[in-house]
Motif scaffolding. Structure first.
Motif, short mmCIF file in Angstrom:
data_model
loop_
_atom_site.label_atom_id
_atom_site.label_comp_id
_atom_site.label_asym_id
_atom_site.label_seq_id
_atom_site.Cartn_x
_atom_site.Cartn_y
_atom_site.Cartn_z
N THR A 1 0.84 -1.21 0.00
CA THR A 1 0.00 0.00 0.00
C THR A 1 0.87 1.26 0.00
O THR A 1 2.00 1.24 0.49
N GLU B 1 15.22 5.76 3.62
CA GLU B 1 13.89 5.18 3.77
C GLU B 1 13.95 3.69 3.45
O GLU B 1 14.54 3.31 2.44
N GLY C 1 11.61 0.68 2.32
CA GLY C 1 10.26 0.42 1.78
C GLY C 1 9.81 1.55 0.88
O GLY C 1 8.94 2.34 1.22
N SER D 1 5.37 2.97 -3.43
CA SER D 1 4.98 3.81 -4.56
C SER D 1 6.01 4.89 -4.85
O SER D 1 6.02 5.48 -5.93
N GLN E 1 6.40 8.67 -0.21
CA GLN E 1 7.09 9.22 0.97
C GLN E 1 8.47 9.79 0.57
O GLN E 1 8.85 10.88 1.01
N GLU F 1 14.02 -0.83 -1.64
CA GLU F 1 12.77 -1.59 -1.83
C GLU F 1 13.11 -3.02 -2.24
O GLU F 1 14.00 -3.23 -3.06
N ASP G 1 17.20 -5.98 0.35
CA ASP G 1 16.48 -6.17 1.61
C ASP G 1 16.90 -5.04 2.54
O ASP G 1 18.05 -4.96 2.96
N GLY G 2 15.95 -4.17 2.82
CA GLY G 2 16.25 -2.95 3.58
C GLY G 2 16.67 -3.20 5.02
O GLY G 2 17.12 -2.27 5.69
N ARG H 1 9.41 -7.70 5.14
CA ARG H 1 9.68 -9.11 4.79
C ARG H 1 11.11 -9.27 4.33
O ARG H 1 11.74 -8.32 3.89
N1 SAH Z 1 6.84 4.34 1.73
C1 SAH Z 1 5.89 3.69 0.85
C2 SAH Z 1 5.01 2.73 1.63
C3 SAH Z 1 5.14 1.40 1.03
S1 SAH Z 1 4.45 0.04 1.89
C4 SAH Z 1 5.07 4.68 0.05
O1 SAH Z 1 5.20 5.90 0.29
O2 SAH Z 1 4.35 4.28 -0.85
C5 SAH Z 1 5.92 -0.78 2.44
C6 SAH Z 1 6.92 -1.17 1.39
O3 SAH Z 1 7.98 -1.80 2.07
C7 SAH Z 1 6.41 -2.17 0.35
O4 SAH Z 1 6.65 -1.68 -0.92
C8 SAH Z 1 7.24 -3.42 0.63
O5 SAH Z 1 7.56 -4.15 -0.53
C9 SAH Z 1 8.49 -2.82 1.24
N2 SAH Z 1 9.29 -3.74 2.05
C10 SAH Z 1 8.85 -4.70 2.90
N3 SAH Z 1 9.89 -5.34 3.46
C11 SAH Z 1 11.02 -4.77 2.96
C12 SAH Z 1 12.41 -4.99 3.14
N4 SAH Z 1 12.88 -5.94 3.96
N5 SAH Z 1 13.27 -4.20 2.45
C13 SAH Z 1 12.84 -3.23 1.61
N6 SAH Z 1 11.53 -2.98 1.39
C14 SAH Z 1 10.63 -3.73 2.06
#
Ligand code: SAH
Length: 225
Positions: free
Chosen positions: A73, A97, A99, A102, A105, A120, A146-147, A220
């Motif tokens: 989302t 950041e 994740g 989209s 943020q 991401e 992997d973040g 994840r």
């Molecule tokens: N900041 C985003 C919110 C996205 S939702 C926005 O403004 O749209 C969270 C995001 O984190 C998803 O896209 C998901 O794929 C990502 N995510 C989940 N686990 C992650 C990880 N270990 N490393 C990087 N990204 C991750």
């Protein structure tokens, strides 16, 4: 307005994403406690409707999270505003950041003149977000990874935002926080979390505070193309 005018798709589209509609979102955020005018201005300026599917564009200025595919989302505008407001209090310049999703943020942070690094794990979401950054002329550094390992080569960071929920904040991320820096992350279970603000003091200690109850998709492990 004549019926013919009302049926013109551009007229309908611009109505739903118009400045007036964006201003209404900003008023709502202000009513809900967001006071930093820089944040409100960034939300007013960044076109959130370009960060969702065209079919959802008419809902882009509602204060709600929306689906972006892959079970993920775009965060609720109030949550984006709250995290950004908290982050600005430490006057950061380099921000990480976790994740990208989209890209919204990250774009709000870039609009505030910050040096943004974002990570991401889902390749397709990252590619779409990169297109949006390019289209808006925004210089955002991003990587497909992997973040949870952060971005050590580019650290330390003055601020770190984690935008996916986990039971705890990993040390790899707090380790990349500069003295005086601030990390903001949703911590808790799969369905709800509390937004934590963790500061690294000048003498290197970590101080923690709870900001608000929130709901984020889970953090994840592993990469997806
Ligand atoms: N900041 C985003 C919110 C996205 S939702 C926005 O403004 O749209 C969270 C995001 O984190 C998803 O896209 C998901 O794929 C990502 N995510 C989940 N686990 C992650 C990880 N270990 N490393 C990087 N990204 C991750």
């Amino acid at each position: 307005m004549s019926l013919r005018m009302r049926l013109q798709p551009e007229a309908i589209g611009s109505g739903m994403t118009s400045q007036r509609v964006r201003d209404r979102l900003v008023d709502r955020l202000r009513d809900n406690g967001i006071a930093d005018e820089r944040v409100l201005n960034a939300i007013r300026t960044v076109p959130r409707h370009l960060f969702v599917d065209e079919a959802l564009a008419m809902r882009a200025y509602e204060d709600t999270a929306l689906p972006i595919g892959h079970g993920q989302t775009i965060s609720q505008p109030w949550v984006v505003a709250k995290m950004t407001e908290s982050l600005l209090q430490v006057a950061p310049s380099r921000v990480l950041e976790i994740g990208t999703g989209s890209g919204y943020q990250a774009a709000v942070l870039a609009a505030l003149g910050l040096e943004v690094h974002t990570v991401e794990r889902i390749g397709e979401l990252l590619r779409t977000a990169r297109k949006r950054f390019r289209q808006l002329g925004m210089n955002v550094r991003s990587k497909h990874d992997d973040g949870r390992i952060g971005w050590p080569e580019n650290g330390p960071f003055d601020a770190i935002l984690v935008t996916a929920g986990a039971p705890a904040v990993v040390d790899a991320l707090t380790d990349q926080l500069a003295p005086g820096g601030r990390l903001i992350a949703p911590v808790g279970g799969a369905t709800s979390q509390v937004l934590l603000q963790i500061d690294r003091t000048a003498d290197g200690r970590l101080e923690q505070r709870e900001l608000a109850p929130v709901v984020f998709v889970p953090l994840r492990s592993g990469l997806v193309d």
